[in-house]
Design a protein around this motif. Structure first.
Motif, PDB file in Angstrom:
ATOM      1  N   PHE A 123     -11.022   3.900   0.494  1.00 52.21           N
ATOM      2  CA  PHE A 123     -11.910   4.787  -0.006  1.00 52.21           C
ATOM      3  C   PHE A 123     -13.452   4.476   0.505  1.00 52.21           C
ATOM      4  CE2 PHE A 123      -8.038   5.141  -2.469  1.00 52.21           C
ATOM      5  CZ  PHE A 123      -7.689   6.529  -2.476  1.00 52.21           C
ATOM      6  N   PRO A 180     -15.826   1.963  -3.045  1.00 52.62           N
ATOM      7  CA  PRO A 180     -14.944   0.944  -3.698  1.00 52.62           C
ATOM      8  C   PRO A 180     -15.063   0.603  -5.000  1.00 52.62           C
ATOM      9  CG  PRO A 180     -16.843   0.051  -2.382  1.00 52.62           C
ATOM     10  CD  PRO A 180     -16.836   1.558  -2.199  1.00 52.62           C
ATOM     11  N   THR A 240     -14.982   2.851  -7.366  1.00 54.91           N
ATOM     12  CA  THR A 240     -13.943   3.778  -8.124  1.00 54.91           C
ATOM     13  C   THR A 240     -12.578   3.255  -7.811  1.00 54.91           C
ATOM     14  OG1 THR A 240     -13.953   5.085  -6.213  1.00 54.91           O
ATOM     15  CG2 THR A 240     -15.891   5.430  -7.961  1.00 54.91           C
ATOM     16  N   SER A 241     -12.413   2.463  -6.868  1.00 54.95           N
ATOM     17  CA  SER A 241     -11.059   2.245  -6.639  1.00 54.95           C
ATOM     18  C   SER A 241     -10.541   0.814  -6.833  1.00 54.95           C
ATOM     19  CB  SER A 241     -10.624   2.671  -5.021  1.00 54.95           C
ATOM     20  OG  SER A 241     -11.595   2.158  -4.212  1.00 54.95           O
ATOM     21  N   THR A 262     -10.217  -2.197 -10.072  1.00 52.91           N
ATOM     22  CA  THR A 262     -10.303  -1.928 -11.512  1.00 52.91           C
ATOM     23  C   THR A 262     -11.360  -2.917 -11.874  1.00 52.91           C
ATOM     24  OG1 THR A 262      -7.883  -1.586 -11.411  1.00 52.91           O
ATOM     25  CG2 THR A 262      -8.785  -2.336 -13.334  1.00 52.91           C
ATOM     26  N   MET A 296     -12.133  -4.120  -0.372  1.00 56.83           N
ATOM     27  CA  MET A 296     -10.929  -2.995  -0.266  1.00 56.83           C
ATOM     28  C   MET A 296     -10.476  -2.876   0.964  1.00 56.83           C
ATOM     29  SD  MET A 296     -10.136  -0.607  -2.481  1.00 56.83           S
ATOM     30  CE  MET A 296      -8.677   0.345  -1.896  1.00 56.83           C
ATOM     31  N   THR A 333      -6.301  -3.399   1.478  1.00 57.16           N
ATOM     32  CA  THR A 333      -5.383  -2.377   2.169  1.00 57.16           C
ATOM     33  C   THR A 333      -4.949  -2.947   3.655  1.00 57.16           C
ATOM     34  OG1 THR A 333      -6.989  -0.636   1.113  1.00 57.16           O
ATOM     35  CG2 THR A 333      -5.370  -0.004   3.149  1.00 57.16           C
TER      36      THR A 333
END
Length: 556
Positions: free
Chosen positions: A91, A94, A96-97, A99, A159, A163
Protein backbone atom coordinates in the motif's frame (compact mmCIF):
# COMPACT_ATOMS: atom_id res chain seq x y z
CA UNK A 1 0.56 -18.32 -19.17
CA UNK A 2 -1.96 -15.72 -17.96
CA UNK A 3 -1.78 -15.14 -14.21
CA UNK A 4 -4.49 -12.47 -13.94
CA UNK A 5 -7.53 -12.11 -16.16
CA UNK A 6 -10.16 -9.43 -15.49
CA UNK A 7 -12.99 -8.73 -17.92
CA UNK A 8 -15.63 -6.01 -17.76
CA UNK A 9 -15.00 -5.03 -14.13
CA UNK A 10 -17.38 -2.40 -12.77
CA UNK A 11 -17.40 -0.87 -9.28
CA UNK A 12 -19.91 1.59 -7.83
CA UNK A 13 -20.38 3.38 -4.53
CA UNK A 14 -24.14 3.46 -4.10
CA UNK A 15 -25.53 4.94 -7.28
CA UNK A 16 -22.16 6.43 -8.30
CA UNK A 17 -20.07 4.30 -10.71
CA UNK A 18 -16.31 4.70 -10.26
CA UNK A 19 -14.91 1.93 -12.49
CA UNK A 20 -16.45 1.15 -15.87
CA UNK A 21 -15.85 -2.01 -17.93
CA UNK A 22 -12.17 -2.53 -17.12
CA UNK A 23 -10.30 -5.37 -18.87
CA UNK A 24 -6.86 -6.35 -17.57
CA UNK A 25 -4.60 -9.33 -18.16
CA UNK A 26 -1.08 -10.00 -16.86
CA UNK A 27 1.15 -12.86 -17.99
CA UNK A 28 3.51 -14.78 -15.73
CA UNK A 29 6.57 -12.68 -14.99
CA UNK A 30 5.11 -9.59 -16.67
CA UNK A 31 5.04 -6.10 -15.16
CA UNK A 32 1.96 -4.06 -16.05
CA UNK A 33 1.82 -0.41 -14.96
CA UNK A 34 -1.59 1.16 -14.28
CA UNK A 35 -1.25 4.94 -14.46
CA UNK A 36 -3.58 7.92 -14.25
CA UNK A 37 -4.52 10.82 -12.00
CA UNK A 38 -5.98 10.52 -8.51
CA UNK A 39 -9.61 9.47 -8.71
CA UNK A 40 -9.17 7.62 -11.99
CA UNK A 41 -10.02 4.27 -10.36
CA UNK A 42 -6.56 2.66 -10.22
CA UNK A 43 -6.54 1.78 -6.52
CA UNK A 44 -10.23 0.81 -6.54
CA UNK A 45 -9.47 -1.72 -9.27
CA UNK A 46 -6.72 -3.23 -7.13
CA UNK A 47 -8.90 -3.27 -4.01
CA UNK A 48 -11.64 -5.06 -5.94
CA UNK A 49 -9.13 -7.72 -6.98
CA UNK A 50 -7.93 -8.18 -3.40
CA UNK A 51 -11.48 -8.35 -2.01
CA UNK A 52 -10.87 -5.22 0.08
CA UNK A 53 -13.63 -2.94 -1.18
CA UNK A 54 -15.64 -1.17 1.52
CA UNK A 55 -19.04 -2.58 2.43
CA UNK A 56 -20.95 0.16 0.62
CA UNK A 57 -19.26 -0.68 -2.70
CA UNK A 58 -20.78 -3.02 -5.27
CA UNK A 59 -18.82 -4.92 -7.89
CA UNK A 60 -19.61 -6.91 -11.02
CA UNK A 61 -17.28 -8.61 -13.50
CA UNK A 62 -17.64 -11.08 -16.35
CA UNK A 63 -14.38 -12.69 -15.21
CA UNK A 64 -11.85 -12.23 -12.40
CA UNK A 65 -9.39 -15.09 -12.32
CA UNK A 66 -6.02 -15.61 -10.62
CA UNK A 67 -4.15 -18.50 -12.23
CA UNK A 68 -7.48 -19.89 -13.38
CA UNK A 69 -9.19 -19.61 -9.99
CA UNK A 70 -12.38 -17.56 -10.00
CA UNK A 71 -12.14 -14.84 -7.33
CA UNK A 72 -15.77 -13.78 -7.58
CA UNK A 73 -17.88 -14.86 -4.66
CA UNK A 74 -15.03 -16.29 -2.57
CA UNK A 75 -15.58 -16.19 1.19
CA UNK A 76 -13.46 -13.97 3.42
CA UNK A 77 -11.65 -17.06 4.74
CA UNK A 78 -10.81 -18.23 1.20
CA UNK A 79 -9.54 -14.77 0.26
CA UNK A 80 -7.35 -14.62 3.37
CA UNK A 81 -5.67 -17.86 2.32
CA UNK A 82 -4.91 -16.34 -1.08
CA UNK A 83 -3.63 -13.03 0.23
CA UNK A 84 0.07 -13.35 0.84
CA UNK A 85 1.41 -16.40 -0.99
CA UNK A 86 -0.86 -16.00 -4.04
CA UNK A 87 -1.45 -12.26 -4.25
CA UNK A 88 0.14 -9.58 -2.10
CA UNK A 89 -0.35 -5.82 -2.00
CA UNK A 90 2.02 -3.04 -1.03
CA UNK A 91 0.00 0.00 0.00
CA UNK A 92 0.99 3.63 -0.50
CA UNK A 93 0.70 4.61 3.18
CA UNK A 94 2.40 1.96 5.30
CA UNK A 95 1.31 3.43 8.65
CA UNK A 96 -2.28 2.49 7.86
CA UNK A 97 -1.35 -1.10 6.99
CA UNK A 98 1.08 -1.78 9.85
CA UNK A 99 -0.38 -2.52 13.29
CA UNK A 100 0.90 0.18 15.66
CA UNK A 101 0.73 -2.01 18.80
CA UNK A 102 2.78 -4.92 17.41
CA UNK A 103 6.51 -5.00 16.80
CA UNK A 104 7.82 -5.19 13.27
CA UNK A 105 9.18 -8.66 14.02
CA UNK A 106 5.80 -9.94 15.22
CA UNK A 107 4.07 -8.65 12.10
CA UNK A 108 6.65 -10.03 9.68
CA UNK A 109 7.00 -13.48 11.24
CA UNK A 110 3.28 -14.02 11.79
CA UNK A 111 2.51 -14.17 8.07
CA UNK A 112 5.48 -16.49 7.42
CA UNK A 113 4.37 -18.90 10.15
CA UNK A 114 0.69 -18.90 9.12
CA UNK A 115 1.19 -19.29 5.36
CA UNK A 116 4.44 -21.29 5.17
CA UNK A 117 4.43 -23.10 8.53
CA UNK A 118 7.93 -21.86 9.38
CA UNK A 119 9.26 -22.24 12.89
CA UNK A 120 9.78 -19.12 14.95
CA UNK A 121 13.54 -19.13 14.35
CA UNK A 122 13.21 -19.77 10.60
CA UNK A 123 10.60 -17.02 10.25
CA UNK A 124 12.82 -14.63 12.18
CA UNK A 125 15.80 -15.43 9.94
CA UNK A 126 13.68 -14.84 6.83
CA UNK A 127 12.43 -11.53 8.22
CA UNK A 128 15.98 -10.37 9.00
CA UNK A 129 17.13 -11.30 5.50
CA UNK A 130 14.29 -9.35 3.85
CA UNK A 131 14.88 -6.26 6.00
CA UNK A 132 18.55 -6.42 5.04
CA UNK A 133 17.63 -6.68 1.34
CA UNK A 134 15.56 -3.49 1.53
CA UNK A 135 18.46 -1.66 3.19
CA UNK A 136 17.16 -1.49 6.77
CA UNK A 137 20.19 -1.07 9.02
CA UNK A 138 20.64 -3.41 12.01
CA UNK A 139 17.72 -5.63 10.91
CA UNK A 140 17.89 -7.97 13.91
CA UNK A 141 17.51 -5.03 16.29
CA UNK A 142 14.76 -3.47 14.21
CA UNK A 143 12.52 -6.50 14.70
CA UNK A 144 11.97 -5.37 18.30
CA UNK A 145 10.82 -1.89 17.31
CA UNK A 146 7.33 -0.56 16.60
CA UNK A 147 6.15 1.22 13.41
CA UNK A 148 6.14 4.68 15.03
CA UNK A 149 9.88 4.35 15.64
CA UNK A 150 10.57 4.33 11.89
CA UNK A 151 10.55 7.17 9.38
CA UNK A 152 7.95 7.15 6.60
CA UNK A 153 10.45 5.81 4.07
CA UNK A 154 11.64 3.10 6.45
CA UNK A 155 8.05 2.01 7.17
CA UNK A 156 7.49 1.65 3.43
CA UNK A 157 10.60 -0.50 3.14
CA UNK A 158 9.30 -2.68 6.00
CA UNK A 159 5.96 -3.08 4.23
CA UNK A 160 7.69 -4.02 0.98
CA UNK A 161 9.90 -6.54 2.79
CA UNK A 162 6.90 -8.05 4.58
CA UNK A 163 4.93 -8.52 1.35
CA UNK A 164 7.82 -9.76 -0.77
CA UNK A 165 8.94 -12.25 1.88
CA UNK A 166 5.92 -14.38 0.89
CA UNK A 167 6.93 -14.32 -2.82
CA UNK A 168 3.35 -13.93 -4.11
CA UNK A 169 2.39 -15.06 -7.59
CA UNK A 170 0.85 -11.62 -8.19
CA UNK A 171 2.34 -8.57 -6.53
CA UNK A 172 0.18 -5.42 -6.51
CA UNK A 173 2.26 -2.35 -5.70
CA UNK A 174 0.16 0.78 -5.12
CA UNK A 175 2.53 3.77 -5.26
CA UNK A 176 5.22 1.69 -3.49
CA UNK A 177 8.03 4.24 -3.76
CA UNK A 178 6.25 7.58 -3.30
CA UNK A 179 7.78 8.21 0.13
CA UNK A 180 11.26 6.93 -0.73
CA UNK A 181 14.47 8.72 -1.64
CA UNK A 182 15.85 8.18 -5.13
CA UNK A 183 18.63 5.91 -3.90
CA UNK A 184 16.33 3.74 -1.79
CA UNK A 185 13.74 3.81 -4.57
CA UNK A 186 16.35 2.49 -7.00
CA UNK A 187 17.22 -0.32 -4.58
CA UNK A 188 13.55 -1.24 -4.04
CA UNK A 189 12.80 -1.24 -7.76
CA UNK A 190 15.85 -3.40 -8.38
CA UNK A 191 14.66 -5.79 -5.65
CA UNK A 192 11.19 -5.98 -7.19
CA UNK A 193 12.67 -6.66 -10.63
CA UNK A 194 14.80 -9.42 -9.11
CA UNK A 195 11.73 -11.03 -7.55
CA UNK A 196 9.87 -10.94 -10.85
CA UNK A 197 12.83 -12.43 -12.68
CA UNK A 198 13.75 -15.14 -10.16
CA UNK A 199 10.30 -16.32 -9.09
CA UNK A 200 8.15 -15.54 -12.11
CA UNK A 201 6.01 -13.21 -9.99
CA UNK A 202 3.68 -10.97 -11.99
CA UNK A 203 3.56 -7.29 -11.08
CA UNK A 204 0.66 -4.85 -11.20
CA UNK A 205 2.32 -1.48 -10.55
CA UNK A 206 0.05 1.45 -9.72
CA UNK A 207 1.93 4.74 -9.87
CA UNK A 208 1.95 8.32 -11.08
CA UNK A 209 5.76 8.36 -11.43
CA UNK A 210 6.43 7.93 -15.13
CA UNK A 211 10.15 7.47 -14.45
CA UNK A 212 9.30 4.39 -12.35
CA UNK A 213 6.96 3.19 -15.11
CA UNK A 214 9.74 3.51 -17.68
CA UNK A 215 12.12 1.47 -15.51
CA UNK A 216 9.69 -1.25 -14.42
CA UNK A 217 6.86 -1.84 -16.89
CA UNK A 218 6.64 -4.17 -19.86
CA UNK A 219 3.20 -2.79 -20.70
CA UNK A 220 1.34 0.34 -19.61
CA UNK A 221 -2.40 0.86 -19.16
CA UNK A 222 -3.63 4.45 -18.82
CA UNK A 223 -6.80 5.04 -16.83
CA UNK A 224 -9.04 8.10 -16.62
CA UNK A 225 -12.43 8.62 -14.96
CA UNK A 226 -12.74 4.89 -14.27
CA UNK A 227 -12.14 3.82 -17.87
CA UNK A 228 -9.11 2.46 -19.71
CA UNK A 229 -7.83 5.04 -22.17
CA UNK A 230 -4.83 3.32 -23.73
CA UNK A 231 -2.85 0.09 -23.35
CA UNK A 232 0.48 -0.38 -25.07
CA UNK A 233 3.96 -1.78 -24.62
CA UNK A 234 6.06 0.68 -22.63
CA UNK A 235 8.53 1.80 -25.32
CA UNK A 236 5.93 2.59 -28.04
CA UNK A 237 3.67 4.36 -25.54
CA UNK A 238 6.43 6.67 -24.33
CA UNK A 239 7.66 7.28 -27.88
CA UNK A 240 4.29 7.94 -29.55
CA UNK A 241 1.21 7.94 -27.28
CA UNK A 242 -2.04 7.74 -29.24
CA UNK A 243 -4.34 9.52 -26.81
CA UNK A 244 -4.26 13.21 -25.85
CA UNK A 245 -4.58 12.38 -22.15
CA UNK A 246 -1.49 10.16 -22.27
CA UNK A 247 0.44 12.94 -23.98
CA UNK A 248 -0.63 15.37 -21.25
CA UNK A 249 0.65 13.00 -18.57
CA UNK A 250 4.01 12.53 -20.28
CA UNK A 251 4.43 16.25 -20.98
CA UNK A 252 3.84 17.00 -17.28
CA UNK A 253 6.79 14.87 -16.15
CA UNK A 254 9.64 17.06 -14.82
CA UNK A 255 12.93 16.26 -16.50
CA UNK A 256 16.56 16.47 -15.42
CA UNK A 257 17.41 18.09 -18.78
CA UNK A 258 14.64 20.73 -18.62
CA UNK A 259 15.44 24.45 -19.02
CA UNK A 260 16.55 26.24 -15.87
CA UNK A 261 14.70 29.03 -14.07
CA UNK A 262 16.37 32.42 -14.46
CA UNK A 263 18.21 33.51 -11.33
CA UNK A 264 16.53 36.24 -9.25
CA UNK A 265 18.15 39.60 -8.62
CA UNK A 266 20.58 39.42 -5.67
CA UNK A 267 18.99 40.57 -2.41
CA UNK A 268 19.96 40.32 1.27
CA UNK A 269 19.08 37.04 3.01
CA UNK A 270 15.58 36.84 4.43
CA UNK A 271 16.22 33.54 6.29
CA UNK A 272 19.61 32.48 7.58
CA UNK A 273 20.94 29.42 9.40
CA UNK A 274 24.20 29.86 11.29
CA UNK A 275 26.13 26.77 12.41
CA UNK A 276 22.96 24.79 13.21
CA UNK A 277 23.46 21.50 15.07
CA UNK A 278 20.81 19.21 16.48
CA UNK A 279 21.04 15.91 18.36
CA UNK A 280 18.32 13.55 19.48
CA UNK A 281 18.65 11.34 22.53
CA UNK A 282 19.04 7.69 21.63
CA UNK A 283 16.42 5.28 22.92
CA UNK A 284 16.49 1.65 23.86
CA UNK A 285 14.14 -0.76 25.58
CA UNK A 286 16.01 -0.81 28.91
CA UNK A 287 18.71 1.84 28.51
CA UNK A 288 19.51 4.99 26.61
CA UNK A 289 21.87 4.67 23.67
CA UNK A 290 24.22 7.25 22.16
CA UNK A 291 22.61 10.50 20.91
CA UNK A 292 21.84 10.69 17.19
CA UNK A 293 23.43 13.67 15.43
CA UNK A 294 20.75 14.95 13.01
CA UNK A 295 22.44 18.24 12.02
CA UNK A 296 26.09 19.15 12.27
CA UNK A 297 27.11 22.76 11.72
CA UNK A 298 24.74 23.71 8.87
CA UNK A 299 25.06 27.25 7.53
CA UNK A 300 23.07 28.66 4.61
CA UNK A 301 21.05 31.69 3.48
CA UNK A 302 17.87 32.12 1.44
CA UNK A 303 17.24 35.43 -0.33
CA UNK A 304 13.92 37.09 -1.04
CA UNK A 305 12.40 35.73 -4.25
CA UNK A 306 14.74 32.72 -4.25
CA UNK A 307 14.00 29.00 -4.11
CA UNK A 308 16.66 26.93 -2.36
CA UNK A 309 16.08 23.19 -2.72
CA UNK A 310 17.26 20.89 0.05
CA UNK A 311 17.86 17.32 -1.10
CA UNK A 312 19.19 14.14 0.44
CA UNK A 313 18.14 10.76 1.77
CA UNK A 314 15.76 10.16 4.67
CA UNK A 315 17.59 10.91 7.89
CA UNK A 316 19.93 13.43 6.27
CA UNK A 317 18.44 16.26 8.35
CA UNK A 318 16.39 18.08 5.69
CA UNK A 319 13.06 18.15 7.52
CA UNK A 320 14.77 18.81 10.86
CA UNK A 321 16.38 21.93 9.42
CA UNK A 322 12.99 23.01 8.04
CA UNK A 323 11.37 22.60 11.47
CA UNK A 324 14.14 24.67 13.05
CA UNK A 325 13.60 27.40 10.43
CA UNK A 326 9.86 27.53 11.20
CA UNK A 327 10.63 27.45 14.95
CA UNK A 328 8.72 24.22 15.42
CA UNK A 329 11.95 22.83 16.90
CA UNK A 330 13.68 25.08 19.42
CA UNK A 331 16.19 22.60 20.89
CA UNK A 332 19.27 23.19 18.79
CA UNK A 333 22.66 24.89 18.75
CA UNK A 334 23.42 27.79 16.42
CA UNK A 335 21.36 30.78 15.27
CA UNK A 336 18.31 31.34 13.08
CA UNK A 337 18.02 34.81 11.55
CA UNK A 338 15.10 36.55 9.85
CA UNK A 339 16.09 39.67 7.89
CA UNK A 340 19.40 39.55 9.72
CA UNK A 341 17.82 39.52 13.20
CA UNK A 342 18.73 36.64 15.50
CA UNK A 343 15.44 35.10 16.68
CA UNK A 344 16.91 32.01 18.29
CA UNK A 345 16.26 33.07 21.88
CA UNK A 346 12.75 34.40 21.35
CA UNK A 347 9.82 32.79 23.14
CA UNK A 348 6.17 33.54 23.79
CA UNK A 349 4.51 36.56 22.15
CA UNK A 350 7.73 37.82 20.55
CA UNK A 351 8.32 34.45 18.89
CA UNK A 352 4.71 34.19 17.68
CA UNK A 353 4.98 37.59 16.03
CA UNK A 354 8.14 36.76 14.07
CA UNK A 355 7.16 33.12 13.45
CA UNK A 356 4.48 34.37 11.04
CA UNK A 357 7.32 35.46 8.74
CA UNK A 358 8.19 31.82 8.09
CA UNK A 359 5.35 29.44 7.26
CA UNK A 360 5.31 25.75 6.33
CA UNK A 361 3.54 23.55 3.78
CA UNK A 362 3.72 19.87 4.72
CA UNK A 363 3.93 16.78 2.52
CA UNK A 364 0.48 15.44 3.46
CA UNK A 365 -2.10 18.26 3.55
CA UNK A 366 -4.85 15.94 4.81
CA UNK A 367 -2.78 15.26 7.94
CA UNK A 368 -2.01 18.95 8.50
CA UNK A 369 -5.56 20.27 7.95
CA UNK A 370 -7.98 19.80 10.85
CA UNK A 371 -10.64 17.40 9.51
CA UNK A 372 -13.31 19.10 11.68
CA UNK A 373 -12.64 22.60 10.34
CA UNK A 374 -14.17 23.97 7.17
CA UNK A 375 -11.78 25.69 4.79
CA UNK A 376 -13.25 29.00 5.93
CA UNK A 377 -12.37 28.27 9.54
CA UNK A 378 -8.91 26.97 8.60
CA UNK A 379 -8.08 30.19 6.75
CA UNK A 380 -9.95 32.42 9.17
CA UNK A 381 -8.02 31.38 12.27
CA UNK A 382 -4.64 32.93 11.26
CA UNK A 383 -6.43 35.95 9.77
CA UNK A 384 -8.22 36.57 13.08
CA UNK A 385 -5.17 35.98 15.29
CA UNK A 386 -2.51 37.81 13.27
CA UNK A 387 -4.50 40.46 11.40
CA UNK A 388 -7.45 40.98 13.72
CA UNK A 389 -10.03 40.43 10.96
CA UNK A 390 -13.61 39.40 11.68
CA UNK A 391 -17.01 39.11 10.04
CA UNK A 392 -17.37 40.00 6.38
CA UNK A 393 -13.83 41.38 6.14
CA UNK A 394 -12.45 38.01 7.25
CA UNK A 395 -14.63 36.09 4.79
CA UNK A 396 -13.64 38.39 1.92
CA UNK A 397 -9.95 37.99 2.72
CA UNK A 398 -10.31 34.19 2.95
CA UNK A 399 -12.07 34.14 -0.43
CA UNK A 400 -9.23 36.26 -1.88
CA UNK A 401 -6.67 33.72 -0.61
CA UNK A 402 -8.58 30.88 -2.26
CA UNK A 403 -8.70 32.85 -5.51
CA UNK A 404 -4.92 33.28 -5.37
CA UNK A 405 -4.46 29.50 -5.28
CA UNK A 406 -7.08 28.85 -7.96
CA UNK A 407 -10.05 27.72 -5.85
CA UNK A 408 -13.59 29.17 -5.78
CA UNK A 409 -15.05 30.94 -2.75
CA UNK A 410 -17.64 28.14 -2.50
CA UNK A 411 -14.86 25.99 -1.04
CA UNK A 412 -15.00 27.98 2.20
CA UNK A 413 -17.89 25.92 3.54
CA UNK A 414 -16.42 22.49 2.74
CA UNK A 415 -14.28 20.09 4.79
CA UNK A 416 -10.80 18.80 3.80
CA UNK A 417 -11.98 15.27 2.91
CA UNK A 418 -14.22 16.75 0.20
CA UNK A 419 -11.22 17.84 -1.88
CA UNK A 420 -8.66 16.05 -4.04
CA UNK A 421 -5.03 15.83 -2.97
CA UNK A 422 -3.98 18.69 -5.25
CA UNK A 423 -6.84 20.89 -4.00
CA UNK A 424 -5.93 20.17 -0.37
CA UNK A 425 -2.35 21.20 -1.07
CA UNK A 426 -3.63 24.47 -2.56
CA UNK A 427 -5.62 25.06 0.64
CA UNK A 428 -2.47 24.42 2.70
CA UNK A 429 -0.61 26.99 0.59
CA UNK A 430 -3.46 29.48 1.06
CA UNK A 431 -3.26 28.98 4.83
CA UNK A 432 0.49 29.67 4.73
CA UNK A 433 -0.13 32.86 2.73
CA UNK A 434 -2.76 34.12 5.21
CA UNK A 435 -0.16 35.77 7.47
CA UNK A 436 1.78 37.34 4.59
CA UNK A 437 5.04 35.41 5.17
CA UNK A 438 8.44 36.20 3.74
CA UNK A 439 9.51 32.53 3.57
CA UNK A 440 7.64 29.27 3.03
CA UNK A 441 9.26 25.99 4.01
CA UNK A 442 7.77 23.42 1.61
CA UNK A 443 8.47 19.91 2.93
CA UNK A 444 7.93 17.43 0.05
CA UNK A 445 4.82 19.39 -1.05
CA UNK A 446 4.32 17.52 -4.34
CA UNK A 447 5.72 14.03 -3.72
CA UNK A 448 2.28 12.43 -3.27
CA UNK A 449 0.66 14.23 -6.22
CA UNK A 450 0.08 13.03 -9.77
CA UNK A 451 2.44 14.49 -12.36
CA UNK A 452 -0.22 16.72 -13.92
CA UNK A 453 -1.40 18.01 -10.51
CA UNK A 454 2.22 18.38 -9.40
CA UNK A 455 2.93 20.54 -12.43
CA UNK A 456 -0.01 22.82 -11.60
CA UNK A 457 1.06 23.20 -7.96
CA UNK A 458 4.62 24.05 -9.00
CA UNK A 459 3.26 26.62 -11.49
CA UNK A 460 1.18 28.10 -8.67
CA UNK A 461 4.21 28.36 -6.37
CA UNK A 462 6.23 30.08 -9.10
CA UNK A 463 3.42 32.58 -9.77
CA UNK A 464 3.06 33.39 -6.06
CA UNK A 465 6.81 33.84 -5.76
CA UNK A 466 6.85 36.36 -8.61
CA UNK A 467 3.84 38.25 -7.24
CA UNK A 468 4.88 38.34 -3.57
CA UNK A 469 8.66 38.02 -3.63
CA UNK A 470 8.42 34.86 -1.53
CA UNK A 471 11.46 32.82 -0.61
CA UNK A 472 11.10 29.03 -0.60
CA UNK A 473 13.07 26.40 1.28
CA UNK A 474 11.95 23.46 -0.84
CA UNK A 475 12.63 20.07 0.77
CA UNK A 476 12.44 17.21 -1.73
CA UNK A 477 14.04 13.98 -2.90
CA UNK A 478 12.99 14.48 -6.56
CA UNK A 479 15.92 15.95 -8.47
CA UNK A 480 13.82 16.61 -11.58
CA UNK A 481 11.48 18.76 -9.46
CA UNK A 482 14.56 20.57 -8.14
CA UNK A 483 15.51 21.53 -11.69
CA UNK A 484 11.93 22.61 -12.37
CA UNK A 485 11.43 24.87 -9.31
CA UNK A 486 14.77 25.82 -7.71
CA UNK A 487 17.42 28.47 -8.27
CA UNK A 488 19.98 26.92 -5.92
CA UNK A 489 20.30 23.49 -4.34
CA UNK A 490 21.98 22.20 -1.19
CA UNK A 491 22.72 18.47 -0.92
CA UNK A 492 22.65 17.06 2.61
CA UNK A 493 24.07 13.85 3.97
CA UNK A 494 24.23 12.76 7.61
CA UNK A 495 23.35 16.22 8.87
CA UNK A 496 25.94 18.10 6.81
CA UNK A 497 25.86 19.96 3.50
CA UNK A 498 28.19 18.18 1.07
CA UNK A 499 27.50 20.28 -2.05
CA UNK A 500 25.71 23.57 -2.66
CA UNK A 501 25.33 26.02 -5.50
CA UNK A 502 23.27 27.05 -8.52
CA UNK A 503 21.09 24.27 -9.91
CA UNK A 504 23.03 24.22 -13.18
CA UNK A 505 26.34 23.74 -11.36
CA UNK A 506 25.19 21.04 -8.93
CA UNK A 507 23.02 18.99 -11.30
CA UNK A 508 25.07 19.41 -14.49
CA UNK A 509 28.55 19.38 -12.93
CA UNK A 510 28.19 17.45 -9.66
CA UNK A 511 31.53 17.16 -7.87
CA UNK A 512 30.72 15.25 -4.68
CA UNK A 513 30.43 11.43 -5.02
CA UNK A 514 27.20 11.47 -3.02
CA UNK A 515 25.55 13.99 -5.37
CA UNK A 516 26.73 11.95 -8.33
CA UNK A 517 25.18 8.83 -6.81
CA UNK A 518 21.85 10.63 -6.26
CA UNK A 519 21.78 11.74 -9.90
CA UNK A 520 22.65 8.26 -11.14
CA UNK A 521 19.77 6.78 -9.11
CA UNK A 522 17.12 9.24 -10.34
CA UNK A 523 14.49 7.50 -12.53
CA UNK A 524 14.20 8.81 -16.09
CA UNK A 525 10.97 8.64 -18.10
CA UNK A 526 12.59 6.78 -20.99
CA UNK A 527 12.14 2.98 -21.21
CA UNK A 528 14.83 2.70 -23.90
CA UNK A 529 17.57 3.61 -21.43
CA UNK A 530 19.43 0.63 -20.04
CA UNK A 531 18.34 -0.47 -16.57
CA UNK A 532 21.39 -0.43 -14.34
CA UNK A 533 21.53 -1.92 -10.87
CA UNK A 534 21.80 0.80 -8.20
CA UNK A 535 25.34 1.63 -7.17
CA UNK A 536 26.13 1.53 -3.44
CA UNK A 537 26.31 4.89 -1.72
CA UNK A 538 29.94 6.06 -1.51
CA UNK A 539 31.45 6.31 1.96
CA UNK A 540 33.33 9.59 1.97
CA UNK A 541 34.85 11.31 5.00
CA UNK A 542 33.34 14.58 6.20
CA UNK A 543 35.27 17.59 4.94
CA UNK A 544 34.63 21.35 5.09
CA UNK A 545 33.00 23.07 2.14
CA UNK A 546 35.33 24.71 -0.34
CA UNK A 547 34.54 26.97 -3.30
CA UNK A 548 35.17 25.26 -6.67
CA UNK A 549 33.48 27.80 -8.98
CA UNK A 550 31.18 30.80 -8.80
CA UNK A 551 28.76 30.02 -5.95
CA UNK A 552 29.49 26.26 -6.15
CA UNK A 553 30.67 24.73 -2.86
CA UNK A 554 31.77 21.12 -2.36
CA UNK A 555 32.86 19.19 0.73
CA UNK A 556 35.83 17.58 -0.96
Amino acid sequence: MTVLDIRNLAVAFGATPVVHGVDLSIARGEALALVGESGSGKSITAMALMGLLPARASMTADAMELEGQDLRGLSDAALRRLRGPQMGMIFQEPMTSLTPVLTIGRQMTEALRVHFGLSGEAARARAIDMLDRVEISRPADRLRQYPHEFSGGMRQRVMIAMTMALEPRLLIADEPTTALDVTVQAQILDLMRTLVRETGTSLLLITHDMGVVAQMADRVTVMRHGRLVETEAAAPLFAAPRQDYTRILLNSVPRLDAPLRPAPQPTPPVLGFRDISRSFAGRGLLRRSEPVRALDGVTLDIARGETLALVGESGSGKSTLGRIGTRLDLEHDGRVEIDGIDITGLRGRALRKLRSRVQVVFQDPLASLDPRFTVGRTLGEPLRIHQGLAGECLRTRAADLLAQVGLPSSALGRLPHEFSGGQRQRIAIARALAVDPAVIVADEPTSALDVSVQSKVLDLMEDLQRERGLAYLFVTHDLAVVRRIAHRVAVMRRGRIVEMGPVSAVLDDARHPYTQALLAAAPVADPTRARRPPAPMPHTPDKPLSLVSDGHWVAA
